[in-house]
Design an enzyme around this catalytic site. Sequence first.
Site, PDB file in Angstrom:
ATOM      1  N   HIS A 365       0.817  -1.207   0.000  1.00 48.95           N
ATOM      2  CA  HIS A 365       0.000   0.000   0.000  1.00 48.95           C
ATOM      3  C   HIS A 365       0.849   1.255   0.000  1.00 48.95           C
ATOM      4  CE1 HIS A 365      -3.264  -2.846   0.690  1.00 48.95           C
ATOM      5  NE2 HIS A 365      -3.923  -1.975  -0.022  1.00 48.95           N
ATOM      6  N   CYS A 678     -10.459  -2.458 -10.982  1.00 53.74           N
ATOM      7  CA  CYS A 678      -9.778  -1.294 -10.406  1.00 53.74           C
ATOM      8  C   CYS A 678      -8.420  -1.617  -9.787  1.00 53.74           C
ATOM      9  CB  CYS A 678     -10.670  -0.613  -9.376  1.00 53.74           C
ATOM     10  SG  CYS A 678     -10.977  -1.602  -7.913  1.00 53.74           S
TER      11      CYS A 678
HETATM   12  C1  PEP Z   1      -7.189  -4.430  -5.153  1.00 58.52           C
HETATM   13  O1  PEP Z   1      -6.973  -5.288  -4.308  1.00 58.52           O
HETATM   14  O2  PEP Z   1      -6.999  -4.595  -6.377  1.00 58.52           O
HETATM   15  C2  PEP Z   1      -7.674  -3.101  -4.747  1.00 58.52           C
HETATM   16  C3  PEP Z   1      -8.035  -2.203  -5.637  1.00 58.52           C
HETATM   17  O3  PEP Z   1      -7.663  -2.822  -3.420  1.00 58.52           O
HETATM   18  P1  PEP Z   1      -6.337  -2.474  -2.578  1.00 58.52           P
HETATM   19  O4  PEP Z   1      -5.193  -2.420  -3.536  1.00 58.52           O
HETATM   20  O5  PEP Z   1      -6.591  -1.194  -1.898  1.00 58.52           O
HETATM   21  O6  PEP Z   1      -6.245  -3.647  -1.651  1.00 58.52           O
END
Ligand code: PEP
Length: 749
Positions: A365, A678
């Site tokens: 993240h 996404c």
């Molecule tokens: C994903 O897991 O692709 C997502 C968009 O959520 P995050 O990256 O915030 O876990």
Amino acid sequence: MPAERSDSDSRKLLRRLRDVLSTKAMGQDRLDQITHLIADSIGTEVCSIYLFRDAETLELCATEGLKKAAVHQTRMKLGEGLVGRVARTGLPVNTADAPSEKGFRFMPETGEELYSAFLGVPIQRVGEKLGVLVVQSKLARAYSEDDIYGLEVVAMVLAEMTELGAFSGEGGGGMGKLHKQPVLFRGASGQEGASEGRVWLHEPRVVVTNPVADDPLTEIDRIREAVGVLRVSVDDLLAAESLDKDQKAVLEAYRMFAHSRGWLRRMEEDISSGLSAEAAVEKEQSAARSRLSQVPDAYLRERLQDLDDLSNRLLRILTGQGKDTGAEMPENPVLIARNIGPAELLEYGRKLKGVVLEEGSVGSHAAIVARALMIPMVIHAERITNEALNGDAILVDGDQGIVHLRPEDTVARSFRDKIAMQAEAMQRYASLRDLPAMTKDGVKIGLHMNAGLMADLPSLVGSGAEGVGLFRTELQFLVRNYMPRREELAALYSRVIEAAKGLPVAFRTLDIGSDKVLPYLKPQDEPNPAMGWRAIRVGLDKPGVLRMQLQALIRASAGRPMAVMFPFVSEHAEFVEARAHVLRELHREKSLGHAVPSALEIGAMLETPSLAYAPDAFFEMADFISIGGNDLKQFFFAADRENERVRKRYDSLNASFLTFLQFVVARCAASGTKLSFCGEDAGRPVEALALAAIGLRNLSMRPASIGPVKALLRRVDLAEARAVIDRARSEGAETVRPALMEWLASVGE
Ligand code: PEP
Ligand code: MG
């Protein structure tokens, strides 16, 4: 070398070395004086200093006893001969009969054939290899443990002197000053983009200016007192309530080292030999690094890191140099750190021009935050925290995963050209802003953007996105050190909706857990947090925060349309329960007389393979589904998105993965459920093309990717791309990437 050399002999020698440092002599003169002093003090015929010319080459820089003509002529590669072996392993080589030792390499120009016994120790500072110190004698004898120890202490002082630039400058090819030369780091791309700036160290190095001390008793008092302070601070940390299992394990290891009698005893011995308390800490830190870096066991290597951290803490206590050294953050700061969490990175925010990490991962993240902030990021730049100093010039090439530290002018100039070219490309993309992402065969792909901060919203208009496909609400929770209140959130969401100027925004409810840890929530003690109590699981089990957030969202809508989605839904029942919370809050808000959304869409993120096989009822109930490709890919391949080693094994264009995604497309088509993607792959042009080719019609990505993705989509025929993928798959290709790339090359601009 007489075995019974006393501590006071050693202290005398170190003091004489220090005196050399305080003279005005040139680098080469100092080196010559030092080899003479060491040979004289310890009674050997030869003493030589080899220093690194470059990362791979050692050079004889001064000698007492070997032929002077060989100085600056004799060179060897890392690992070559006995000297090269010492440099490579970071461990001493001690032999009574050097010529018959395995790996010995005869250097005729030095005249060393006269000498039989050989003792070489590394000159290194906190894991940074600087050279090798060697003594040799005619008499075939093995040097004692005391001899080795004595020479290591001397090497430590040489290392500190090198660090202080004692051997730099003109005069006979003395070595360049440390941390002044250009260095290139090859890591991996964490976030694309190029930038130029100045180094800002997340944890600045401790500078030791006094390697030699006059009064061992005072130094021993200092080290004992500092270790005492350290022990108390570690005990205090351990007593803190909000520790998870991993943090506890690390602190337990800290405590073990902090209370280790052996560690303190060894440092006291170093001090008795004449080192200052600080140099003693560094000597043991360097020695532990050399020993343990040879260990293949990952657990032990982690312990090495613990000891390192502890040594740094001890140095900070001794020198009084805290994290805040009073240094001013330079303009255009590029952050350098071993690793960093998303919350810390957010704290720095947009003022950063780049981020360079020694560890880190593309799927973390922190990388997502860097992406959201559009900051070029390089990960796995090994040892950069050792090399970089605050204020150094630095170029970050996030596309190639390359970093130029203290670059030559020519490199900097061509780099600036690259930055200018990128700016030009962005302008070209800007000209596409108002055009649709329409393929040659007339298929329109909806391009949306991912966001998480208020500051992201201005990009919505500039990028030409059709809306916000994913608003990561947790970033607002991560930037605070307290739980935000409902009114605060409602005001923020309202501003987001206003900034979107009528374009849709899909708010994702709080997705915490895994690597997103809120400073004010007690962390869970979980063996595998990515598969643990996270996201919607937390929301359903402890619905207080979820409900507060839903109320804030409903209030923020103030009669406008609203879209809410839940992260990490694994089964239909979870969605039913989460949706019921929305409906309950809607009812409650209505009964309180508040305006409710004019239209409300409730969706789910598909991030675990299980949800693809949920009953039809789920697909019928969900107003929309958004594929969270980052998590989905990690669970599809059972490959941790934060573990670069395994993450990279599986291509996102892997045929099985695409087949699976196609299955999700088919299920949504059957129920008429809106579907988007996404994950980070949506923002990579070739990946985006493949996703469109297998049937996805909506993609959500970081704003800077919209231009490049649109440019590619507009120049291809989607049916042809699909045929290429199908053919590669039917021929048994593991990944369709090569076939797609080959086809793209033939398509032309
Ligand atoms: C994903 O897991 O692709 C997502 C968009 O959520 P995050 O990256 O915030 O876990
Ligand atoms: Mg996710």
